[in-house]
Motif scaffolding. Structure first.
Motif, PDB file in Angstrom:
ATOM      1  N   THR A 121       6.460   5.680  12.261  1.00 56.49           N
ATOM      2  CA  THR A 121       5.200   5.992  12.926  1.00 56.49           C
ATOM      3  C   THR A 121       4.066   5.438  12.079  1.00 56.49           C
ATOM      4  O   THR A 121       3.750   5.975  10.997  1.00 56.49           O
ATOM      5  N   TRP A 122       3.467   4.351  12.559  1.00 60.87           N
ATOM      6  CA  TRP A 122       2.510   3.604  11.754  1.00 60.87           C
ATOM      7  C   TRP A 122       1.308   4.457  11.356  1.00 60.87           C
ATOM      8  O   TRP A 122       0.924   4.498  10.187  1.00 60.87           O
ATOM      9  N   GLU A 123       0.694   5.120  12.336  1.00 58.88           N
ATOM     10  CA  GLU A 123      -0.564   5.810  12.070  1.00 58.88           C
ATOM     11  C   GLU A 123      -0.400   6.943  11.062  1.00 58.88           C
ATOM     12  O   GLU A 123      -1.279   7.200  10.251  1.00 58.88           O
ATOM     13  N   ARG A 124       0.743   7.629  11.111  1.00 63.89           N
ATOM     14  CA  ARG A 124       0.956   8.770  10.210  1.00 63.89           C
ATOM     15  C   ARG A 124       1.758   8.405   8.967  1.00 63.89           C
ATOM     16  O   ARG A 124       1.963   9.247   8.097  1.00 63.89           O
ATOM     17  N   ALA A 125       2.238   7.155   8.896  1.00 65.37           N
ATOM     18  CA  ALA A 125       3.041   6.686   7.760  1.00 65.37           C
ATOM     19  C   ALA A 125       4.231   7.617   7.532  1.00 65.37           C
ATOM     20  O   ALA A 125       4.531   8.015   6.404  1.00 65.37           O
ATOM     21  N   VAL A 126       4.944   7.934   8.630  1.00 65.03           N
ATOM     22  CA  VAL A 126       6.118   8.805   8.571  1.00 65.03           C
ATOM     23  C   VAL A 126       7.354   8.003   8.960  1.00 65.03           C
ATOM     24  O   VAL A 126       7.373   7.341  10.004  1.00 65.03           O
ATOM     25  N   PHE A 236      14.467  -2.590   7.942  1.00 63.77           N
ATOM     26  CA  PHE A 236      13.406  -1.636   7.607  1.00 63.77           C
ATOM     27  C   PHE A 236      13.732  -0.921   6.302  1.00 63.77           C
ATOM     28  O   PHE A 236      14.837  -0.384   6.130  1.00 63.77           O
ATOM     29  N   ASP A 237      12.789  -0.914   5.400  1.00 57.02           N
ATOM     30  CA  ASP A 237      12.825  -0.119   4.174  1.00 57.02           C
ATOM     31  C   ASP A 237      11.541   0.691   4.140  1.00 57.02           C
ATOM     32  O   ASP A 237      10.438   0.119   4.229  1.00 57.02           O
ATOM     33  N   PRO A 238      11.647   2.002   4.023  1.00 60.85           N
ATOM     34  CA  PRO A 238      10.421   2.815   4.003  1.00 60.85           C
ATOM     35  C   PRO A 238       9.489   2.379   2.873  1.00 60.85           C
ATOM     36  O   PRO A 238       9.933   2.212   1.735  1.00 60.85           O
ATOM     37  N   PRO A 239       8.233   2.162   3.190  1.00 62.92           N
ATOM     38  CA  PRO A 239       7.286   1.803   2.132  1.00 62.92           C
ATOM     39  C   PRO A 239       7.088   2.959   1.152  1.00 62.92           C
ATOM     40  O   PRO A 239       7.360   4.121   1.492  1.00 62.92           O
ATOM     41  N   PRO A 240       6.632   2.673  -0.065  1.00 63.85           N
ATOM     42  CA  PRO A 240       6.498   3.731  -1.082  1.00 63.85           C
ATOM     43  C   PRO A 240       5.617   4.890  -0.648  1.00 63.85           C
ATOM     44  O   PRO A 240       5.845   6.034  -1.047  1.00 63.85           O
ATOM     45  N   GLU A 241       4.611   4.612   0.158  1.00 68.47           N
ATOM     46  CA  GLU A 241       3.676   5.675   0.552  1.00 68.47           C
ATOM     47  C   GLU A 241       4.165   6.489   1.753  1.00 68.47           C
ATOM     48  O   GLU A 241       3.513   7.445   2.183  1.00 68.47           O
ATOM     49  N   ALA A 242       5.336   6.149   2.298  1.00 66.32           N
ATOM     50  CA  ALA A 242       5.814   6.813   3.514  1.00 66.32           C
ATOM     51  C   ALA A 242       6.274   8.237   3.232  1.00 66.32           C
ATOM     52  O   ALA A 242       6.872   8.525   2.181  1.00 66.32           O
ATOM     53  N   GLU A 243       6.016   9.119   4.180  1.00 65.95           N
ATOM     54  CA  GLU A 243       6.601  10.459   4.164  1.00 65.95           C
ATOM     55  C   GLU A 243       7.968  10.369   4.834  1.00 65.95           C
ATOM     56  O   GLU A 243       8.079   9.954   5.981  1.00 65.95           O
ATOM     57  N   LEU A 244       9.013  10.751   4.121  1.00 69.93           N
ATOM     58  CA  LEU A 244      10.380  10.636   4.626  1.00 69.93           C
ATOM     59  C   LEU A 244      10.812  11.947   5.282  1.00 69.93           C
ATOM     60  O   LEU A 244      10.601  13.032   4.721  1.00 69.93           O
TER      61      LEU A 244
END
Length: 368
Positions: A121-126, A236-244
């Motif tokens: 989810t781009w907007e929420r970085a989730v 896809f690899d979650p970016p460092p700032e992503a909430e997992l």
């Protein structure tokens, strides 16, 4: 200043005109006459089933016409089947693809790999990781015509299939095959699948209810190119700032598991409403699935709290039937029924008509 505004207006008018021309191109290309290869319906079905390994990139839209008066349990599925969904797709194989759902509020990307899917989810970085589930509710990627066409034709018999000519879709020749379910319990009157003549990939799928009028579900590619997308596009690899987050199991599976843990079980017969029971690997024993192909009926126990909210929604629905068997509705080709079982509420849902739901509820009584 006035001269500047006039110049800007002219430039914007030119931009708008160019955009209008570009938007019109797909319909102009699609209007070219289609070539019908005369391929038999059974051969088209085989081509569709073999197309799971055909890579492609495309842009598709799905329009659902189902008005589902359901509670929180099925909200996401209800929205998917009643609204318009726009998708960009990159497909390298059954376990390597990406589908971006484009909405006015932003984009959500779904990336598949052998271990399941990532939803970004781009907007929420989730970033949400979801493992495969035997009873997962439909998501946007399931509505791509390539996936839906294979699913709906997978168990069709040759006797249920016929040819319906050809069309020009996404700038390509598409051959039509029609499925008319043989099961009398089915609430689906027909399914029309338009298949790319060159690749075997379904380009458009239309599902019609008993009234055989406007399609209850219509999904199709506006752009389609049978090419292999680069691996970096689908990976896809979650970016460092992503909430997992960990994805939740299918909501029906969750509810059934909770109900079974509370001692609420349904003793399921070998057949319901003339439909044979089938095995669902990995599903709770208290959940039953009956039928084949496009005619399916699922039976599951529900916790009391979940059932109360669903019952309140169903009784307010237009055309609801409330009697000694329970409460039931139909929304296009989808039927839902809530009955009071021996140990608690039981949900029946599937692509069967109201009479079949009533028959299934009657068949369940001796099993209780």
């Amino acid at each position: 200043m006035a001269r500047r505004r006039t110049g800007a207006a002219r430039r914007w008018a030119l931009v708008v005109g160019l955009v209008a021309v570009l938007l019109a191109l797909p319909s102009v290309i699609g209007a070219l006459p289609a070539s019908d290869a005369g391929t038999p319906a059974a051969d088209l079905r085989r081509a569709v089933l073999a197309s799971a390994d055909v890579p492609f990139a495309g842009y598709a839209q799905s329009a659902g016409g189902l008005d589902l008066p359901v509670g929180d349990q099925l909200t996401s599925a209800a929205d998917l089947l009643s609204d318009r969904t726009t998708m960009r797709a990159w497909y390298r194989g059954p376990a390597d693809w990406r589908v971006d759902v484009v909405a006015p509020t932003g984009e959500t990307g779904v990336h598949a790999d052998p271990g399941g899917t990532w939803t970004w989810t781009w907007e929420r970085a989730v970033a949400t990781r979801t493992a495969p589930s035997p009873l997962a509710l439909p998501t946007a990627p399931d509505l791509l015509p390539s996936a839906l066409g294979r699913r709906l034709l997978s168990e069709a018999t040759d006797a249920e299939l016929s040819r319906i000519g050809a069309d020009r879709l996404a700038g390509r020749d598409a051959l039509g095959v029609r499925l008319r379910p043989a099961d009398t319990a089915s609430s689906v009157s027909r399914v029309d699948v338009w298949v790319d003549d060159a690749s075997g990939v379904p380009l458009r799928v239309q599902v019609f209810g008993a009234d055989d009028g406007q399609a209850a579900l219509d999904t199709g590619f506006l752009e389609f190119e049978p090419t292999t997308p680069p691996a970096e596009v689908t990976a896809f690899d979650p970016p460092p700032e992503a909430e997992l987050r960990e994805g939740q199991d299918a909501q029906l599976l969750q509810s059934a598991t909770r109900a079974a843990a509370d001692g609420h079980r349904v003793r399921l017969p070998a057949a319901l409403a003339g439909l044979d029971r089938r095995t669902i690997e990995g599903a709770p024993r208290s959940v039953g699935l009956y039928g084949r192909g496009v005619t399916l009926l699922a039976v599951s126990p529900l916790p009391g709290r979940a059932a109360d909210g669903l019952r309140d929604a169903l009784v307010r629905a237009p055309g609801v039937v409330v009697d000694h068997l329970g409460v039931r509705i139909s929304a296009g080709p989808l039927g839902l029924m809530l009955v009071d079982g021996e140990d608690g509420p039981v949900l029946l849902t599937g692509t069967v008509d109201l009479d079949a739901l009533a028959t299934a509820a009657t068949d369940l009584v001796p099993a209780w």
